[in-house]
Design an enzyme around this catalytic site. Structure first.
Site, short mmCIF file in Angstrom:
data_model
loop_
_atom_site.label_atom_id
_atom_site.label_comp_id
_atom_site.label_asym_id
_atom_site.label_seq_id
_atom_site.Cartn_x
_atom_site.Cartn_y
_atom_site.Cartn_z
N ARG A 16 0.85 -1.21 0.00
CA ARG A 16 0.00 0.00 0.00
C ARG A 16 0.89 1.26 0.00
NH1 ARG A 16 -0.55 4.58 2.82
NH2 ARG A 16 -0.40 3.45 4.80
N CYS A 243 3.86 9.48 0.83
CA CYS A 243 2.55 10.01 0.43
C CYS A 243 2.73 10.99 -0.71
CB CYS A 243 1.89 10.70 1.62
SG CYS A 243 0.35 11.52 1.16
N1 COA Z 1 -13.03 4.59 -3.66
C1 COA Z 1 -13.16 4.77 -5.01
N2 COA Z 1 -13.59 5.90 -5.58
C2 COA Z 1 -13.91 6.92 -4.76
C3 COA Z 1 -13.81 6.80 -3.36
C4 COA Z 1 -13.34 5.60 -2.82
N3 COA Z 1 -13.19 5.42 -1.51
N4 COA Z 1 -14.20 7.96 -2.83
C5 COA Z 1 -14.53 8.78 -3.84
N5 COA Z 1 -14.35 8.15 -5.00
C6 COA Z 1 -14.55 8.66 -6.36
C7 COA Z 1 -15.87 9.36 -6.56
O1 COA Z 1 -16.86 8.44 -6.91
C8 COA Z 1 -15.55 10.32 -7.68
O2 COA Z 1 -15.50 9.63 -8.88
P1 COA Z 1 -15.94 10.31 -10.27
O3 COA Z 1 -15.03 11.50 -10.45
O4 COA Z 1 -15.71 9.24 -11.28
O5 COA Z 1 -17.37 10.69 -10.08
C9 COA Z 1 -14.14 10.74 -7.34
O6 COA Z 1 -13.58 9.65 -6.59
C10 COA Z 1 -14.09 12.02 -6.54
O7 COA Z 1 -14.94 11.87 -5.44
P2 COA Z 1 -15.16 13.02 -4.35
O8 COA Z 1 -16.08 12.51 -3.32
O9 COA Z 1 -15.50 14.32 -5.03
O10 COA Z 1 -13.74 13.08 -3.70
P3 COA Z 1 -12.59 14.14 -3.82
O11 COA Z 1 -12.17 14.39 -5.20
O12 COA Z 1 -12.92 15.29 -2.96
O13 COA Z 1 -11.42 13.26 -3.12
C11 COA Z 1 -10.92 11.41 -1.68
C12 COA Z 1 -11.58 12.75 -1.82
C13 COA Z 1 -10.77 11.14 -0.20
C14 COA Z 1 -11.80 10.35 -2.33
C15 COA Z 1 -9.53 11.43 -2.39
O14 COA Z 1 -8.85 12.58 -2.05
C16 COA Z 1 -8.70 10.22 -2.05
O15 COA Z 1 -9.03 9.11 -2.42
N6 COA Z 1 -7.58 10.42 -1.33
C17 COA Z 1 -6.72 9.34 -0.91
C18 COA Z 1 -5.30 9.81 -0.90
C19 COA Z 1 -4.37 8.71 -0.45
O16 COA Z 1 -4.65 7.54 -0.51
N7 COA Z 1 -3.17 9.14 -0.02
C20 COA Z 1 -2.13 8.24 0.38
C21 COA Z 1 -2.41 7.53 1.65
S1 COA Z 1 -1.97 8.49 3.06
ZN ZN Z 2 3.37 6.36 5.28
#
Ligand code: COA
Ligand code: ZN
Length: 312
Positions: A16, A243
């Site tokens: 991950r 990250c």
């Molecule tokens: N799994 C899959 N897709 C997801 C999801 C999830 N848990 N949460 C949101 N999405 C999708 C939405 O359906 C949307 O898809 P679309 O554009 O095709 O309609 C898109 O992601 C954006 O969704 P939204 O709710 O507007 O989220 P956002 O753009 O504000 O982003 C997060 C928020 C949290 C989903 C995003 O920032 C994220 O996944 N961050 C993780 C970062 C990470 O893993 N960092 C490293 C680990 S520390």
């Molecule tokens: Zn880390």
């Protein structure tokens, strides 16, 4: 000094944290083979992937397929990272044993990484607990708990306040917390202090420590954590990781180096280093660059070298 614990538990996060920061997409079959190889090495827990937005983290866009493809070893807890209820629902569908909900101690990193304020993440955690409803363990990782690359120092009291809010959700449903040093800002004295503070004020929370070796302090920080009574550690094979939404981030504490250090001290890590090292040595081919493992390069400390010719 109080007696050291005799047993430590490793959560292997290379699949991950390690792969989320790689430029080259590691094919799904190779990810599955990596997790399967790790399953035979004695880890208590393996963080397999992340159910996050595939647009946010393209390297882990195949999370579902990876979870479906892995072989489950009895006794190993297979965890996944989730940022919201959508992720939790996907994780349950994929039969994850544990959910690692992530949010940050600092507002800037929460916004950068998760595109929402911390308050929204706390609400998302409540939703995750409702969706999960006891079907899987929910653990919370607090990123930037030892410092934020955008805000600088993070006050220990702020981490405590956040941890108390987390512990208060869902009638105490969260029983385990991971303190993450996202960009290697922690130092051993700080680790000692923050662990002591949390253990004193929130003794119901089992603590895990997650360090990055950005400034060469990861092993020293793990030792400080151990001396403060922590027995659970995250680490990534080959020291991969970081990250992508934390400026200046670099690799995790290296699993094989940490396992080697604890084993040399006489601690039981559960991890079979002899099995793990060949897995580590295959990583450069998988990710397309060298890795930062000292022990993979040098061999374990009992490695014997032939004497130099002039001694013969
Ligand atoms: N799994 C899959 N897709 C997801 C999801 C999830 N848990 N949460 C949101 N999405 C999708 C939405 O359906 C949307 O898809 P679309 O554009 O095709 O309609 C898109 O992601 C954006 O969704 P939204 O709710 O507007 O989220 P956002 O753009 O504000 O982003 C997060 C928020 C949290 C989903 C995003 O920032 C994220 O996944 N961050 C993780 C970062 C990470 O893993 N960092 C490293 C680990 S520390
Ligand atoms: Zn880390």
């Amino acid at each position: 000094m109080t007696a050291l614990p005799s047993r430590v538990h490793f959560n292997e996060v290379v699949a991950r944290d390690g792969l989320q920061n790689e430029a080259r997409f590691v094919p799904t079959a190779d990810k599955i083979a990596l997790v399967d190889a790790l399953s035979d090495c004695g880890f208590a827990r393996i963080e397999v992937t992340a159910f996050v937005s595939p647009k946010a983290i393209p390297p882990l866009a195949d999370a579902q397929e990876v979870m479906q493809g892995i072989r489950r070893q009895t006794g190993v807890c297979y965890a996944v990272l989730v940022p919201n209820a959508r992720g939790a629902a996907r994780a349950l569908e994929a039969r994850a044993d544990a959910l690692n909900f992530v949010m940050s101690a600092s507002e800037s990193h929460n916004q950068s990484n998760l595109r929402m304020p911390r308050e929204r993440s706390l609400a998302a955690l409540a939703e995750v607990l409702a969706v999960t409803a006891g079907q899987a363990e929910v653990q919370v990782s607090i990123s930037t708990a030892f410092g934020c690359p955008m805000e600088g120092a993070v006050d220990a009291q702020e981490v405590l306040r956040l941890a108390a809010r987390i512990a208060g959700l869902g009638a105490g449903a969260v029983r385990a917390l991971t303190l993450c040093d996202t960009t290697g800002m922690a130092h051993p004295a700080q680790v000692t202090q923050l662990v002591a503070l949390l253990r004193a004020r929130l003794p119901q929370l089992a603590l895990t420590l997650h360090f990055h070796d950005t400034r060469g302090m990861a092993l020293a920080n793990m030792l400080a954590g151990l001396q403060a009574g922590v027995t659970r550690f995250d680490a990534a094979l080959g020291g991969l990781g970081g990250c992508p939404y934390a400026p200046g981030a670099s690799g995790n504490a290296c699993t094989e180096d940490a396992v080697h250090m604890f084993a040399a001290m006489g601690l039981d890590t559960g991890v079979d280093l002899a099995r793990l090292l060949p897995v580590s040595r295959r990583l450069p081919e998988l990710v397309g660059h060298a890795i930062h493992s000292q022990v993979a390069r040098a061999g374990p400390l009992h490695t014997r070298h032939p004497a130099p010719a002039h001694l013969a």
